[in-house]
Design a protein around this motif. Structure first.
Motif, PDB file in Angstrom:
ATOM      1  N   TRP A  95       0.887  -1.199   0.051  1.00  0.00           N
ATOM      2  CA  TRP A  95       0.069  -0.140  -0.060  1.00  0.00           C
ATOM      3  C   TRP A  95       1.019   1.111   0.136  1.00  0.00           C
ATOM      4  N   LEU A  96       1.987   1.326   0.767  1.00  0.00           N
ATOM      5  CA  LEU A  96       2.815   2.297   0.777  1.00  0.00           C
ATOM      6  C   LEU A  96       3.407   2.708  -0.540  1.00  0.00           C
ATOM      7  N   LEU A  97       3.917   1.511  -1.387  1.00  0.00           N
ATOM      8  CA  LEU A  97       4.409   1.519  -2.478  1.00  0.00           C
ATOM      9  C   LEU A  97       3.529   2.443  -3.632  1.00  0.00           C
ATOM     10  N   VAL A 102       7.744   7.046  -4.058  1.00  0.00           N
ATOM     11  CA  VAL A 102       8.898   5.863  -4.046  1.00  0.00           C
ATOM     12  C   VAL A 102      10.043   6.301  -3.777  1.00  0.00           C
ATOM     13  N   LEU A 103      10.639   7.411  -4.188  1.00  0.00           N
ATOM     14  CA  LEU A 103      12.138   7.908  -3.939  1.00  0.00           C
ATOM     15  C   LEU A 103      12.374   8.015  -2.576  1.00  0.00           C
ATOM     16  N   ILE A 144       6.943  -5.089   5.639  1.00  0.00           N
ATOM     17  CA  ILE A 144       6.822  -3.864   5.155  1.00  0.00           C
ATOM     18  C   ILE A 144       7.879  -3.651   3.890  1.00  0.00           C
ATOM     19  N   LEU A 145       9.180  -3.799   4.118  1.00  0.00           N
ATOM     20  CA  LEU A 145      10.220  -3.256   3.428  1.00  0.00           C
ATOM     21  C   LEU A 145      10.148  -4.406   2.080  1.00  0.00           C
ATOM     22  N   GLY A 146       9.731  -5.656   2.275  1.00  0.00           N
ATOM     23  CA  GLY A 146       9.604  -6.675   1.193  1.00  0.00           C
ATOM     24  C   GLY A 146       8.261  -6.110   0.258  1.00  0.00           C
TER      25      GLY A 146
END
Length: 253
Positions: A95-97, A102-103, A144-146
């Motif tokens: 969702w964050l992505l 993105v940067l 989250i990082l994935g």
């Protein structure tokens, strides 16, 4: 159906085989890290969804013996909560992505992964016995990082490396964690139609190469100095940090 040259020219298959062999050897030795090596290179020469689907499939099949052996010695009390945290929070990462800059996210990932590496190099160790909430939290960060960048390994790697566990237990924890956490990815890739004929063609080359590499890497782990395992893990975390750094996109993408 199995004319792999209709999808990939011979020179490209040889190149990918060499990269996959290195990735497989590292996977067999350390229990993780293959995607960090293979994916940045593969996505520079083919459609990312094809590279990701092929790697997910070949790793899931070929690494299965590693997973079965790891089941016997991994620390289930910390692995299962971490897997649950990863599966739940990978959705937040996705969702964050989709909704964030993105940067900014990628620079945040680089800072987090680099910070974890520096913490490990400093000699800090997690002295307490990992509790279920702490393990769940670490898995959540990995998820989250994935979801944001497919660089979900460093948090769990750093967490278990920082404990007093011997390398064999750390390696088993990582093997089981990544195997179970990938189940949701298999489902998502299937639903999105990522397993195409091109993926099948790539698997004809990838499965035997990756299987040989994992076999050699696994045997190398049995004979290696325990200190070498930790050094290799540090190097792979550093690779993950560098490959996620926006300033180096020209090298890794």
């Amino acid at each position: 159906m199995f004319d792999i040259f209709s999808s990939f020219p011979p020179y490209l298959l040889v190149f990918l085989a060499a990269v996959l062999f290195v990735a497989g050897f590292v996977r067999g030795f350390s229990g993780f890290g293959a995607a960090m090596i293979f994916m940045p290179v593969a996505t520079s020469v083919m459609v990312p969804s094809t590279a990701a689907a092929a790697f997910l499939f070949v790793d899931g099949i070929v690494a299965l013996p590693l997973v079965i052996r790891a089941f016997r010695i991994c620390n289930w009390s910390t692995v299962l909560p971490a897997v649950l945290g990863s599966i739940v929070f990978v959705q937040l990462g996705a969702w964050l992505l989709a909704t964030s800059d993105v940067l900014v996210l990628r620079w945040a990932i680089f800072i987090i992964v680099t910070g974890l590496l520096l913490l490990l190099i400093s000699g800090w160790r997690y002295q307490s016995k990992p509790t279920k909430p702490v393990s769940f939290g670490v898995g959540a960060v990995a998820g989250i990082l994935g979801g944001v960048s497919q660089v979900g390994g460093p948090p769990v790697v750093a967490f278990w490396l920082s404990s007093a566990r011997e390398p064999a237990i750390v390696r088993a924890n990582l093997i089981v964690f990544f195997a179970l956490a990938s189940i949701g990815t298999f489902v998502a890739y299937t639903l999105n139609g990522f397993f195409t004929l091109e993926v099948l063609h790539l698997l004809v080359m990838a499965i035997p190469v990756y299987a040989l590499a994992i076999f050699l890497g696994s045997n190398g782990f049995k004979k290696a100095d325990p200190g070498l395992y930790r050094k290799l893990a540090y190097g792979l975390i550093a690779l993950a940090a560098l490959s996620s750094m926006p300033a180096l996109d020209s090298l890794f993408r």
